[in-house]
Motif scaffolding. Structure first.
Motif, PDB file in Angstrom:
ATOM      1  N   HIS A  35       0.786  -1.431   0.092  1.00 43.41           N
ATOM      2  CA  HIS A  35      -0.129  -0.181  -0.132  1.00 43.41           C
ATOM      3  C   HIS A  35       0.945   1.285   0.011  1.00 43.41           C
ATOM      4  N   ILE A  36       2.224   1.039  -0.326  1.00 39.95           N
ATOM      5  CA  ILE A  36       3.144   2.110  -0.343  1.00 39.95           C
ATOM      6  C   ILE A  36       3.567   2.335  -1.771  1.00 39.95           C
ATOM      7  N   LEU A  37       3.503   3.516  -2.411  1.00 41.75           N
ATOM      8  CA  LEU A  37       3.926   3.592  -3.658  1.00 41.75           C
ATOM      9  C   LEU A  37       5.532   3.771  -3.675  1.00 41.75           C
ATOM     10  N   LYS A  38       6.013   3.121  -4.510  1.00 40.26           N
ATOM     11  CA  LYS A  38       7.585   3.173  -4.642  1.00 40.26           C
ATOM     12  C   LYS A  38       7.973   2.904  -6.063  1.00 40.26           C
ATOM     13  N   VAL A  39       8.882   3.940  -6.714  1.00 41.34           N
ATOM     14  CA  VAL A  39       9.651   3.729  -7.724  1.00 41.34           C
ATOM     15  C   VAL A  39      11.112   3.730  -7.473  1.00 41.34           C
ATOM     16  N   MET A  40      11.703   2.750  -7.673  1.00 42.84           N
ATOM     17  CA  MET A  40      12.919   2.516  -7.175  1.00 42.84           C
ATOM     18  C   MET A  40      13.836   1.692  -8.554  1.00 42.84           C
TER      19      MET A  40
ATOM     20  N   GLY B  51       1.160   1.387  -5.112  1.00 41.91           N
ATOM     21  CA  GLY B  51       0.550   1.663  -3.735  1.00 41.91           C
ATOM     22  C   GLY B  51      -0.816   1.202  -3.890  1.00 41.91           C
ATOM     23  N   ALA B  52      -1.984   1.645  -3.509  1.00 46.75           N
ATOM     24  CA  ALA B  52      -3.283   1.136  -3.079  1.00 46.75           C
ATOM     25  C   ALA B  52      -4.245   2.026  -3.863  1.00 46.75           C
ATOM     26  N   ILE B  53      -5.137   1.635  -4.709  1.00 42.45           N
ATOM     27  CA  ILE B  53      -6.238   2.500  -5.181  1.00 42.45           C
ATOM     28  C   ILE B  53      -7.462   2.276  -4.581  1.00 42.45           C
ATOM     29  N   GLY B  54      -7.439   1.207  -3.843  1.00 35.62           N
ATOM     30  CA  GLY B  54      -8.870   1.042  -3.190  1.00 35.62           C
ATOM     31  C   GLY B  54      -8.857   1.778  -1.828  1.00 35.62           C
ATOM     32  N   LYS B  55     -10.020   1.592  -1.047  1.00 31.45           N
ATOM     33  CA  LYS B  55     -10.349   2.187   0.307  1.00 31.45           C
ATOM     34  C   LYS B  55      -9.841   1.486   1.385  1.00 31.45           C
ATOM     35  N   HIS B  56      -9.544   0.146   1.355  1.00 27.69           N
ATOM     36  CA  HIS B  56      -9.392  -0.633   2.412  1.00 27.69           C
ATOM     37  C   HIS B  56      -7.641  -0.604   2.830  1.00 27.69           C
ATOM     38  N   GLY B  57      -7.534  -0.400   3.995  1.00 27.60           N
ATOM     39  CA  GLY B  57      -5.753  -0.317   4.466  1.00 27.60           C
ATOM     40  C   GLY B  57      -5.409   0.885   5.120  1.00 27.60           C
ATOM     41  N   PHE B  58      -4.427   1.099   5.341  1.00 21.24           N
ATOM     42  CA  PHE B  58      -3.903   2.095   6.288  1.00 21.24           C
ATOM     43  C   PHE B  58      -3.575   3.478   5.480  1.00 21.24           C
TER      44      PHE B  58
ATOM     45  N   LYS C 217      -3.160   6.655   3.368  1.00 22.51           N
ATOM     46  CA  LYS C 217      -3.962   7.907   3.648  1.00 22.51           C
ATOM     47  C   LYS C 217      -4.407   8.566   2.035  1.00 22.51           C
ATOM     48  N   VAL C 218      -3.494   8.036   1.217  1.00 24.36           N
ATOM     49  CA  VAL C 218      -3.772   8.603  -0.464  1.00 24.36           C
ATOM     50  C   VAL C 218      -3.905   7.348  -1.020  1.00 24.36           C
ATOM     51  N   ARG C 219      -4.904   7.269  -2.180  1.00 29.32           N
ATOM     52  CA  ARG C 219      -5.044   6.413  -3.102  1.00 29.32           C
ATOM     53  C   ARG C 219      -4.175   6.736  -4.275  1.00 29.32           C
ATOM     54  N   THR C 220      -3.420   5.740  -4.750  1.00 29.67           N
ATOM     55  CA  THR C 220      -2.451   5.854  -5.842  1.00 29.67           C
ATOM     56  C   THR C 220      -2.445   4.850  -6.949  1.00 29.67           C
ATOM     57  N   MET C 221      -1.911   5.480  -8.059  1.00 29.89           N
ATOM     58  CA  MET C 221      -2.017   4.483  -9.192  1.00 29.89           C
ATOM     59  C   MET C 221      -0.654   5.097  -9.985  1.00 29.89           C
TER      60      MET C 221
ATOM     61  N   ASN D 151       7.616   8.965 -19.319  1.00 27.86           N
ATOM     62  CA  ASN D 151       6.432   9.554 -18.736  1.00 27.86           C
ATOM     63  C   ASN D 151       5.765   8.800 -17.677  1.00 27.86           C
ATOM     64  N   LEU D 152       6.334   8.574 -16.698  1.00 28.34           N
ATOM     65  CA  LEU D 152       6.084   8.105 -15.402  1.00 28.34           C
ATOM     66  C   LEU D 152       5.227   9.145 -14.711  1.00 28.34           C
ATOM     67  N   GLU D 153       4.106   8.785 -14.358  1.00 25.58           N
ATOM     68  CA  GLU D 153       3.091   9.885 -13.493  1.00 25.58           C
ATOM     69  C   GLU D 153       2.526   9.149 -12.388  1.00 25.58           C
ATOM     70  N   ILE D 154       2.615   9.941 -11.305  1.00 27.57           N
ATOM     71  CA  ILE D 154       1.797   9.356 -10.250  1.00 27.57           C
ATOM     72  C   ILE D 154       0.377  10.022 -10.037  1.00 27.57           C
ATOM     73  N   ILE D 155      -0.665   9.154 -10.006  1.00 27.64           N
ATOM     74  CA  ILE D 155      -2.179   9.642  -9.831  1.00 27.64           C
ATOM     75  C   ILE D 155      -2.504   9.406  -8.756  1.00 27.64           C
ATOM     76  N   GLU D 156      -3.082  10.469  -7.843  1.00 27.63           N
ATOM     77  CA  GLU D 156      -3.327  10.697  -6.455  1.00 27.63           C
ATOM     78  C   GLU D 156      -4.880  10.766  -6.420  1.00 27.63           C
ATOM     79  N   PHE D 157      -5.416  10.046  -5.582  1.00 24.77           N
ATOM     80  CA  PHE D 157      -6.903  10.542  -5.142  1.00 24.77           C
ATOM     81  C   PHE D 157      -7.151  10.667  -3.400  1.00 24.77           C
ATOM     82  N   LYS D 158      -7.922  11.390  -3.106  1.00 24.76           N
ATOM     83  CA  LYS D 158      -8.322  11.236  -1.516  1.00 24.76           C
ATOM     84  C   LYS D 158      -8.977  10.095  -1.135  1.00 24.76           C
ATOM     85  N   ARG D 159      -8.540   9.799  -0.089  1.00 19.90           N
ATOM     86  CA  ARG D 159      -9.151   8.436   0.524  1.00 19.90           C
ATOM     87  C   ARG D 159     -10.689   8.645   0.832  1.00 19.90           C
TER      88      ARG D 159
END
Length: 164
Positions: free
Chosen positions: A112-117, A130-137, A139-143, A155-163
């Motif tokens: 559930h932690i966004l990582k690019v390494m 990371g996690a795009i669903g609403k279940h888990g710890f 705070k931000v939903r990501t793709m 062209n790597l982009e992080i897409i974020e949504f409020k939980r």
């Protein structure tokens, strides 16, 4: 050239905001913890889907999707699994294989932690959307969204949504 949308840990959740991004890509990749077949069925109505099952997924999802998915796209080798770890901390289940035969792109979910390494030892790019669903710890939903053109990932982009 392919436009990829990478997501993980939907935990049975899918909404119109997410589907807007699905419609903009060429393929969707799901790195496990799908939660329900309805999620992947909705995605597959719009775009081709590659997916693996995760630790919360039931026998129906496990019957349709593998634990590990290895494939080539353009000139990139990809290994996607749900519980895979990350550079210098790969899961014991995959550690020997990734060292013997490293992919160009290694994808996992679960944390559930966004990582690019970038793993310099293996010359492998690691992505965890990371996690795009609403279940888990989280705070931000990501793709993640990116492009593959021959042997280039760009062209790597992080897409974020409020939980919510």
């Amino acid at each position: 050239m392919k436009k990829i949308l990478l997501l993980s840990d939907t935990h049975s959740y899918l909404d119109e905001q997410m589907l807007k991004y699905v419609k903009q890509c060429d393929e969707v990749w799901h790195a496990g913890d799908i939660g329900s077949l309805e999620v992947v069925d909705e995605i597959k109505k719009l775009k081709p889907l590659r997916a693996v099952y995760g630790n919360i997924d039931n026998y129906l999802i496990k019957a349709e999707y593998p634990l590990d998915l290895k494939f080539n796209i353009e000139k990139i080798s990809v290994w996607m699994t749900h519980i895979g770890g990350y550079p210098n901390h790969y899961d014991i289940r995959i550690r020997k294989e990734i060292q013997r035969n490293p992919p160009t792109l290694f994808i996992s979910g679960h944390s559930h932690i966004l990582k690019v390494m970038f793993d310099k030892k293996l010359n492998t790019l690691h992505l965890n959307p990371g996690a795009i669903g609403k279940h888990g710890f989280h705070k931000v939903r990501t793709m993640l969204r990116f492009q593959i053109d021959q042997d280039k990932i760009s062209n790597l982009e992080i897409i974020e949504f409020k939980r919510n």
